[in-house]
Design an enzyme around this catalytic site. Structure first.
Site, short mmCIF file in Angstrom:
data_model
loop_
_atom_site.label_atom_id
_atom_site.label_comp_id
_atom_site.label_asym_id
_atom_site.label_seq_id
_atom_site.Cartn_x
_atom_site.Cartn_y
_atom_site.Cartn_z
N SER A 172 0.84 -1.20 0.00
CA SER A 172 0.00 0.00 0.00
C SER A 172 0.87 1.25 0.00
O SER A 172 1.66 1.45 -0.93
CB SER A 172 -0.94 -0.05 1.20
OG SER A 172 -1.92 0.96 1.12
N ASP A 372 2.04 23.26 -0.15
CA ASP A 372 2.43 22.97 -1.53
C ASP A 372 3.52 21.90 -1.49
O ASP A 372 4.69 22.19 -1.24
CB ASP A 372 2.95 24.24 -2.20
CG ASP A 372 3.12 24.08 -3.71
OD1 ASP A 372 2.69 23.02 -4.24
OD2 ASP A 372 3.69 24.98 -4.33
N HIS A 425 -7.41 -5.51 -0.76
CA HIS A 425 -6.20 -4.71 -0.59
C HIS A 425 -5.19 -5.35 0.36
O HIS A 425 -4.00 -5.08 0.29
CB HIS A 425 -6.59 -3.32 -0.09
CG HIS A 425 -5.47 -2.33 -0.03
ND1 HIS A 425 -4.93 -1.74 -1.16
CD2 HIS A 425 -4.77 -1.83 1.03
CE1 HIS A 425 -3.96 -0.91 -0.81
NE2 HIS A 425 -3.83 -0.95 0.51
#
Length: 447
Positions: A172, A372, A425
């Site tokens: 993952s 950012d 998963h």
């Protein structure tokens, strides 16, 4: 230099001496060590922390190393026994396994709030933030806990072990880190294995999927899984609707915090794993006013104060040169917003920082949502990473959409891809040794 060094090894890059301890488990030899690493691998922000790892192998083993990178972000590696994790025995047939606690987790200078103080941070940041300025300061520190920093930590661990290369297994989010490894240090990786962990990159920056697009796909998958769950357990929808209505008034949990509707919706993360629908069914079968329900409800939450980085940094793990800014909430379809029985997976909601055990992290989470983020993966670098790799892509993955994983796989020049609906998963763990065995044989071109 640690005891594993050989005469072909490179010297550690200023990592300093490692602290070691060894012991035996049934059939296993375990060596533990920690090394100091810089907080900021890419700039000049001062500070350091310790990174901890275990090397697990058969007594006297000289096999090559396999680094295991755990899912998350913000979750430590397995604590191994002879039969846990279930794939360990297969891995030890060919490797010594390095269980790395990623920075901020486990024994790697863990981040959390204990006895009213933030742990794992400089003294100036130890008071839980009560103002925007304090939240901004702590958030600035936590910007150094993403996959790029984890990979640089791993490089120092590799050098401390005295090996020029090792193989890497990423589950993952660990796969996101593994892809960063191929982006930045392909020469250090002998083989790469991805299990449900190929993030959305795109062939060029113009084609890179937005975070909103990624989460739109995961919402679609979770809506489908929710409806499948309700068909299988016909009373589940009514129970979830009643629970969501009850939680709107605040559902008190054993730690004194209160769960809200977003916490109820997050029970859907159970549907993304083998055996999860049954777990959710039996949880909903309990009396909502029983101690067992309240304890089990709290334990079933994916995001908690135990591993706050999992929630605080979750959306940033996808952010490849962009801000994340609550992308999962932005992408929530109208039908899901109007129907509390359509559940979430790993969709972080702002509400979980207003109620529940993560309240102290609300300001930090908002600051990080507007950050950012630097680029993690560059298509041109990945296309030049001539590393033998194998990846399992789960057809109906609740967390990592297969379409984007397959597009990313096309960037890697030497990857073999296995697409299957046999597992969810958590297939690496749920399959015992089957998934890892096949990936190892794939990378050797035996499959």
């Amino acid at each position: 230099m640690l005891m594993w060094a050989d005469d072909t090894a490179e010297a550690p890059a200023g990592s300093g001496p490692a602290r070691t301890r060894s012991y035996r488990l049934p059939g296993l030899h375990v060596e533990e060590f920690s090394i100091p690493v810089p907080l900021d691998h890419f700039g000049d922000r001062p500070g350091s922390l310790e990174v901890f790892a275990r090397v697990v192998g058969a007594p006297g083993s000289t096999k090559p190393f396999l680094l295991y990178l755990q899912g998350g972000p913000g979750v430590e590696a397995f604590r191994t026994t002879a039969d846990s994790p279930p794939w360990l025995a297969r891995a030890l047939e060919d490797y010594r396994v390095v269980m790395l606690d990623q920075r901020g987790t486990g024994r790697s200078t863990p981040i959390g709030i204990v006895d009213g103080a933030v742990t794992g941070v400089p003294n100036a940041l130890r008071t839980p933030p009560r103002s925007d300025a304090e939240a901004d300061a702590l958030a600035a520190h936590l910007t150094h806990y993403r996959a790029d920093a984890i990979v640089e930590d791993a490089e120092l661990v590799r050098q401390a072990l005295g090996t020029r290369t090792w193989s890497v297994l990423g589950q993952s989010f660990g796969g996101f880190c593994t892809l960063r490894y191929l982006n930045s240090h392909p020469g250090s990786v002998a083989q790469a294995f991805f299990t449900g962990g190929l993030p959305a990159v795109g062939r060029t920056s113009a084609e890179q999927p937005t975070l909103t697009e990624v989460y739109e796909r995961t919402w679609e998958t979770m809506a489908r899984k929710s409806r499948d769950f309700h068909r299988r357990f016909p009373q589940s929808r009514e129970r979830l609707l009643a629970l969501a209505e009850r939680s709107a008034q605040g559902l008190e949990l054993p730690d004194g915090s209160h769960a809200g509707p977003a916490h109820v919706r997050l029970l859907g993360h159970l549907l993304g794993a083998s055996g999860g629908p049954e777990r959710l069914h039996y949880l909903l079968d309990l009396d909502v006013d029983s101690a067992s329900f309240r304890a089990d409800f709290a334990a079933a939450q994916p995001y908690s104060a135990r591993n706050p980085l999992y929630a605080v940094l979750h959306e940033s793990c996808w952010a490849n040169g962009v801000t994340s800014y609550w992308a999962a909430e932005s992408a929530m379809p109208g039908e899901v917003r109007e129907d509390p029985s359509l559940l979430a997976g790993e969709h972080v909601a702002q509400e979980i920082f207003r109620t529940g055990g993560l309240r102290a992290w609300e300001g930090v989470a908002h600051t990080l949502a507007a950050h950012d983020w630097p680029v993690l993966w560059e298509p041109s670098r990945l296309a030049a990473a001539e590393v033998p790799a194998a990846a399992i892509v789960y057809f109906d993955d609740a967390y990592v959409p297969r379409e984007y994983s397959l597009a990313t796989a096309e960037l890697l020049p030497d990857v073999r891809v296995w697409v299957t609906n046999e597992y969810e998963h958590n297939g690496l763990r749920a399959s015992g040794s089957a998934v890892l065995d096949r990936l190892i044989r794939m990378v050797r071109d035996e499959v």
